[in-house]
Design a protein around this motif. Structure first.
Motif, PDB file in Angstrom:
ATOM      1  N   LEU A   1       3.463   5.791  -3.070  1.00  0.00           N
ATOM      2  CA  LEU A   1       4.885   6.595  -3.422  1.00  0.00           C
ATOM      3  C   LEU A   1       4.728   6.637  -4.949  1.00  0.00           C
ATOM      4  O   LEU A   1       4.978   7.687  -5.493  1.00  0.00           O
ATOM      5  CB  LEU A   1       5.791   5.937  -2.873  1.00  0.00           C
ATOM      6  CG  LEU A   1       6.270   5.845  -1.528  1.00  0.00           C
ATOM      7  CD1 LEU A   1       7.452   5.262  -0.927  1.00  0.00           C
ATOM      8  CD2 LEU A   1       6.014   7.161  -0.575  1.00  0.00           C
ATOM      9  N   ASP A   2       4.603   5.466  -5.439  1.00  0.00           N
ATOM     10  CA  ASP A   2       4.369   5.627  -6.948  1.00  0.00           C
ATOM     11  C   ASP A   2       3.390   6.573  -7.559  1.00  0.00           C
ATOM     12  O   ASP A   2       3.729   7.278  -8.309  1.00  0.00           O
ATOM     13  CB  ASP A   2       3.867   4.101  -7.618  1.00  0.00           C
ATOM     14  CG  ASP A   2       5.056   3.017  -7.425  1.00  0.00           C
ATOM     15  OD1 ASP A   2       6.140   3.476  -6.951  1.00  0.00           O
ATOM     16  OD2 ASP A   2       4.724   1.906  -7.421  1.00  0.00           O
TER      17      ASP A   2
ATOM     18  N   LEU B   1      13.543   8.855   1.272  1.00  0.00           N
ATOM     19  CA  LEU B   1      13.785   8.106   2.695  1.00  0.00           C
ATOM     20  C   LEU B   1      12.931   6.966   2.802  1.00  0.00           C
ATOM     21  O   LEU B   1      13.212   5.730   3.293  1.00  0.00           O
ATOM     22  CB  LEU B   1      13.333   9.229   3.711  1.00  0.00           C
ATOM     23  CG  LEU B   1      14.701  10.096   4.098  1.00  0.00           C
ATOM     24  CD1 LEU B   1      14.017  11.207   4.973  1.00  0.00           C
ATOM     25  CD2 LEU B   1      15.860   9.587   4.757  1.00  0.00           C
ATOM     26  N   ILE B   2      11.698   7.048   2.380  1.00  0.00           N
ATOM     27  CA  ILE B   2      10.717   6.198   2.661  1.00  0.00           C
ATOM     28  C   ILE B   2      11.291   4.844   1.851  1.00  0.00           C
ATOM     29  O   ILE B   2      11.200   3.536   2.216  1.00  0.00           O
ATOM     30  CB  ILE B   2       9.396   6.287   2.376  1.00  0.00           C
ATOM     31  CG1 ILE B   2       8.923   7.514   3.502  1.00  0.00           C
ATOM     32  CG2 ILE B   2       8.425   4.979   2.334  1.00  0.00           C
ATOM     33  CD1 ILE B   2       7.624   8.092   2.915  1.00  0.00           C
ATOM     34  N   ASP B   3      11.729   4.850   0.608  1.00  0.00           N
ATOM     35  CA  ASP B   3      12.215   4.023  -0.183  1.00  0.00           C
ATOM     36  C   ASP B   3      13.525   3.260   0.374  1.00  0.00           C
ATOM     37  O   ASP B   3      13.555   2.042   0.410  1.00  0.00           O
ATOM     38  CB  ASP B   3      12.927   4.806  -1.441  1.00  0.00           C
ATOM     39  CG  ASP B   3      11.770   4.711  -2.563  1.00  0.00           C
ATOM     40  OD1 ASP B   3      10.857   4.172  -2.594  1.00  0.00           O
ATOM     41  OD2 ASP B   3      12.135   5.632  -3.892  1.00  0.00           O
TER      42      ASP B   3
ATOM     43  N   ARG C   1      15.522  -1.442   3.324  1.00  0.00           N
ATOM     44  CA  ARG C   1      16.519  -2.145   4.328  1.00  0.00           C
ATOM     45  C   ARG C   1      16.025  -2.400   5.585  1.00  0.00           C
ATOM     46  O   ARG C   1      16.552  -2.573   6.485  1.00  0.00           O
ATOM     47  CB  ARG C   1      17.474  -0.970   4.561  1.00  0.00           C
ATOM     48  CG  ARG C   1      18.283  -0.593   3.035  1.00  0.00           C
ATOM     49  CD  ARG C   1      19.211   0.504   3.213  1.00  0.00           C
ATOM     50  NE  ARG C   1      20.160   0.599   4.422  1.00  0.00           N
ATOM     51  CZ  ARG C   1      20.554   1.704   4.906  1.00  0.00           C
ATOM     52  NH1 ARG C   1      20.682   2.801   4.331  1.00  0.00           N
ATOM     53  NH2 ARG C   1      21.573   1.527   5.824  1.00  0.00           N
ATOM     54  N   LEU C   2      14.475  -2.289   5.633  1.00  0.00           N
ATOM     55  CA  LEU C   2      13.884  -2.522   6.974  1.00  0.00           C
ATOM     56  C   LEU C   2      14.451  -3.843   7.436  1.00  0.00           C
ATOM     57  O   LEU C   2      14.340  -5.134   7.090  1.00  0.00           O
ATOM     58  CB  LEU C   2      12.485  -2.469   6.824  1.00  0.00           C
ATOM     59  CG  LEU C   2      11.473  -2.688   8.015  1.00  0.00           C
ATOM     60  CD1 LEU C   2      11.548  -1.536   8.756  1.00  0.00           C
ATOM     61  CD2 LEU C   2      10.131  -2.797   7.562  1.00  0.00           C
ATOM     62  N   PRO C   3      14.999  -3.904   8.712  1.00  0.00           N
ATOM     63  CA  PRO C   3      15.743  -5.201   9.147  1.00  0.00           C
ATOM     64  C   PRO C   3      14.419  -6.126   9.769  1.00  0.00           C
ATOM     65  O   PRO C   3      13.331  -5.497  10.477  1.00  0.00           O
ATOM     66  CB  PRO C   3      16.633  -4.614  10.415  1.00  0.00           C
ATOM     67  CG  PRO C   3      16.381  -3.469  10.686  1.00  0.00           C
ATOM     68  CD  PRO C   3      15.331  -2.734   9.706  1.00  0.00           C
ATOM     69  N   GLU C   4      14.692  -7.120   9.792  1.00  0.00           N
ATOM     70  CA  GLU C   4      13.858  -8.003  10.749  1.00  0.00           C
ATOM     71  C   GLU C   4      14.217  -8.180  12.315  1.00  0.00           C
ATOM     72  O   GLU C   4      15.175  -7.650  12.647  1.00  0.00           O
ATOM     73  CB  GLU C   4      13.967  -9.570  10.275  1.00  0.00           C
ATOM     74  CG  GLU C   4      13.482  -9.802   8.698  1.00  0.00           C
ATOM     75  CD  GLU C   4      12.241  -9.600   8.365  1.00  0.00           C
ATOM     76  OE1 GLU C   4      11.194  -9.817   9.330  1.00  0.00           O
ATOM     77  OE2 GLU C   4      11.808  -9.272   7.483  1.00  0.00           O
TER      78      GLU C   4
ATOM     79  N   ALA D   1       0.891  -1.232   0.065  1.00  0.00           N
ATOM     80  CA  ALA D   1      -0.032   0.132   0.154  1.00  0.00           C
ATOM     81  C   ALA D   1       0.762   1.348   0.121  1.00  0.00           C
ATOM     82  O   ALA D   1       0.696   2.071  -0.685  1.00  0.00           O
ATOM     83  CB  ALA D   1      -0.852  -0.150   1.044  1.00  0.00           C
ATOM     84  N   ILE D   2       1.828   1.174   0.747  1.00  0.00           N
ATOM     85  CA  ILE D   2       2.956   2.191   0.816  1.00  0.00           C
ATOM     86  C   ILE D   2       3.575   2.455  -0.571  1.00  0.00           C
ATOM     87  O   ILE D   2       3.765   3.571  -1.013  1.00  0.00           O
ATOM     88  CB  ILE D   2       4.056   2.204   1.946  1.00  0.00           C
ATOM     89  CG1 ILE D   2       3.066   2.329   3.480  1.00  0.00           C
ATOM     90  CG2 ILE D   2       5.036   3.416   1.875  1.00  0.00           C
ATOM     91  CD1 ILE D   2       3.908   1.984   4.631  1.00  0.00           C
TER      92      ILE D   2
END
Lengths: 503, 177
Positions: free
Chosen positions: A316-317, A411-413, A418-421, A311-312
């Motif tokens: 953004l697109d 920044l959101i990209d 790179r969002l870590p688990e 959704a995010i």
């Protein structure tokens, strides 16, 4: 010239205060700091009270050092800072209203938040009963031929927060604007006292609705600094994600609303659609359109799943596809630029003196952004630019927002990539002893400061300073010499918070 | 600008279908306005919004009602600048003591018949601000409330459902008299 560290060495350092030092000083050091502020060597970050103590937080912009000095005032008075350094004025008037501590030499002794309607004086200090009858608020005198006054508010003509503006005009030209605020004072710092961390975080998130993430973020970081908590990586990154979504939604809304105040409704309509798309994506991803109560001490309460991420990304697109045409429209519409260029000019010297944060400061040459200057995680490992312009007019404040929209998209990209688990939070545990913490977080409007003292798992004192404290007075300066009809443009381009400053 | 306007000739509108009135929540809302003053208003309602000390969250969502997705004007709902033009005052916030008089005076300035819609959790009873020295605690402490729309803040759809319920109820009662 002494550094902030020297200043700290002059005083008695307070233990268990993080991450920046706090020291209890004597009146001479306090006054010395005030004069250094007045000479522009340091910047004032905040000034707040306790029943018999005042605190002042100071930053050295060259080294990004921050320090807090405190002065005991057993006889309920202290040397005024605003006597030397005007940005402290409304803060000192507030300290008097809430705690009954008076600043010796205070240039303006009128109450600020206290409209004599609470039924009590000094509600957070040694309470006394209210004055028998409120005297009318004495607006500053304006003298001259052919001047007239226009009183606006507290109930405004639009769907906006309450405040009172007293214009004095000569024909169409504004000679003076004086603000009177405090209408939305809810006594939040009073409610904070004695609250547990959960309730306090909830209250922090309701100081200013458009900055609910920024406040929850700042409060949580201050609590974590006090308790020396380490937040798991995934939570750290998700916090930045919600903070950037909040910035994006607010900037998109503001760009349209500023144009709308120049009667350019098309821009408003199209920007509102983009803003709405961000809010809907936020709802899909985090279960709340404004993302309330997502950031809490120790971590975050909601995880991002694949559906939310999609959704995010779709939003953004969509913004990437549509926003450039809107920027082009703004840039190529002469009738719109005619209203925004050279309107409501805030001079860089004033922005510096008041340490104005956010787009107000950055449109007037002040290159401060807490995300970069203080580089709290995860921003220390993200790439982004901090746009700065020097014109200081409505147009410059629009362009800073445009550039920040672009930066937030980038920044959101990076965050999504790179969002870590890992886990979403860590337990705050139970600490019986007294611990203090402070945090500064970049909200969409500027730097939000939170200082707190915890004891036995509860808040003993919490102070939250909205960026608007240092932006509202500058609006009074920026409007001077403009026509009355341009006030909405100037006001919206500042978009100061009422609820945040009234607290 | 020409390009954008031209595109809009071919693009589907952003505006969405009106929310359904059949939800149980809406039935409850409609029941809550049963005692409201009644008179034929057709399907037109002018609203004066008053922030009586909210955090501004509710205002953001009320603003959103005007965007192209919700487009409230198609239902005859219109936000007006003056209480003198209003049928309804929509109040947000826990009503701060500093705003009490302004709210009373705005209410008094609205001609009869009039309705009061309280929006948001803190407009009900002060919400998380209840108990503060600076807060009255709920809109109904100051002016009579006909409808309360809960939420922190309520979403635009929730606000819209509440307002439609108010309209629907008003229209029905007008038809039966």
């Amino acid at each position: 010239m002494p550094s902030l560290i020297d200043l700290m060495l002059e005083g008695r350092k307070v233990q268990q205060h993080g991450p920046w030092p706090r020291a209890i000083v004597d009146a001479s050091v306090w006054t010395f700091a005030a004069s250094e502020l007045a000479h522009g060597r340091w910047s004032l970050l905040g000034l707040w009270g306790e029943p018999s103590m005042v605190h002042m937080s100071i930053m050295d912009e060259h080294t990004a050092e921050i320090a807090t000095i405190s002065l005991d005032c057993p006889d309920h008075s202290y040397p005024s800072v605003s006597k030397y350094h005007p940005p402290a004025l409304r803060l000192e008037r507030t300290v008097r209203d809430l705690f009954g501590l008076s600043a010796e030499g205070l240039p303006d002794t009128r109450p600020w938040l206290d409209h004599n309607r609470w039924g009590v004086r000094f509600p957070l200090g040694n309470r006394t009963i209210a004055l028998p009858k409120a005297s009318p608020y004495a607006f500053l005198p304006v003298e001259g031929d052919s001047l007239h006054q226009i009183a606006v508010g507290p109930v405004h003509a639009g769907i906006i927060e309450p405040g009172h503006f007293r214009f004095t005009a000569s024909g169409e030209t504004v000679v003076r604007l004086e603000q009177r605020l405090g209408y939305t004072h809810k006594g939040i710092e009073g409610l904070m006292t004695g609250a547990n961390l959960e309730r306090a975080a909830q209250l922090a998130g309701r100081v200013s609705g458009d900055s609910t993430v920024a406040y929850a973020f700042a409060f949580s970081r201050a609590a974590e600094a006090a308790l020396e908590l380490v937040v798991p990586d995934r939570a750290v990154w998700l916090r930045a994600l919600v903070a950037e979504l909040e910035r994006l939604a607010n900037h998109l809304g503001d760009i349209g609303a500023i144009c709308n105040d120049a009667s350019f409704a098309l821009m408003h309509a199209l920007c509102s659609v983009l803003r709405e798309s961000v809010l809907r994506a936020s709802h899909t991803a985090f279960g709340h359109r404004l993302m309330r109560d997502i950031v809490v001490p120790g971590g975050v309460t909601r995880d991002l799943d694949d559906e939310g991420k999609k959704a995010i990304q779709a939003t953004l697109d969509n913004i990437r596809r549509r926003f450039p045409a809107l920027v082009e429209l703004y840039d190529n519409t002469a009738s719109l630029q005619d209203r925004t260029v050279d309107t409501g000019v805030l001079k860089p010297a004033l922005a510096k003196q008041y340490a104005a944060g956010g787009y107000v400061g950055r449109a007037s040459g002040r290159s401060f952004d807490a995300r970069r200057t203080l580089a709290y995680p995860p921003y220390d490992s993200l790439r982004f630019d901090v746009p700065v312009l020097n014109d200081g007019d409505v147009n410059a404040r629009v362009w800073i927002r445009v550039r920040e929209v672009e930066q937030s998209l980038l920044l959101i990209d990076q965050i999504l990539d790179r969002l870590p688990e890992g886990p979403l939070g860590t337990h705050a545990g139970h600490r019986r002893e007294t611990r203090e913490g402070m945090a500064i977080v970049e909200g969409f409007r500027g730097d939000v400061l939170v200082w707190l003292r915890l004891r036995d798992g509860r808040v003993e004192r919490c102070h939250m300073r909205d960026p608007s404290w240092f932006q509202w007075p500058l609006l009074e300066a920026a409007i001077e010499g403009n026509i009355v009809a341009d006030f909405p443009l100037c006001n919206k381009s500042f978009n100061c918070s009422y609820s945040g400053q009234d607290i | 600008m020409r390009k954008l306007l031209f595109e809009s000739l071919f693009r589907l509108p952003f505006t969405e279908q009106a929310p359904s009135l059949n939800d149980t929540a809406v039935t409850e809302l409609a029941a809550a306005v049963g005692h409201a003053a009644r008179r034929r208003l057709g399907r037109s309602l002018s609203i004066r919004e008053v922030d009586a000390g909210s955090c501004n969250g509710c205002e953001l969502e009320i603003h959103a009602l005007n965007n192209a997705y919700y487009d409230v004007e198609r239902f005859g709902l219109r936000f007006v600048a003056s209480p003198r033009h209003a049928d309804v005052i929509m109040v947000t916030g826990p009503v701060t003591k500093n705003m009490r008089e302004a709210l009373e005076r705005t209410y008094d300035a609205v001609p009869n018949p009039k309705w009061v819609v309280a929006v948001g959790d803190c407009a009900r009873d002060g919400g998380c601000f209840a108990g503060s020295y600076a807060v009255v605690g709920g809109v109904s402490q100051v002016v009579p409330v006909d409808l309360h729309i809960p939420g922190c803040p309520p979403s635009p759809v929730t606000i819209l459902q509440g307002l439609l319920a108010l309209l629907d109820r008003t229209a029905k009662s007008a038809a039966s008299t």
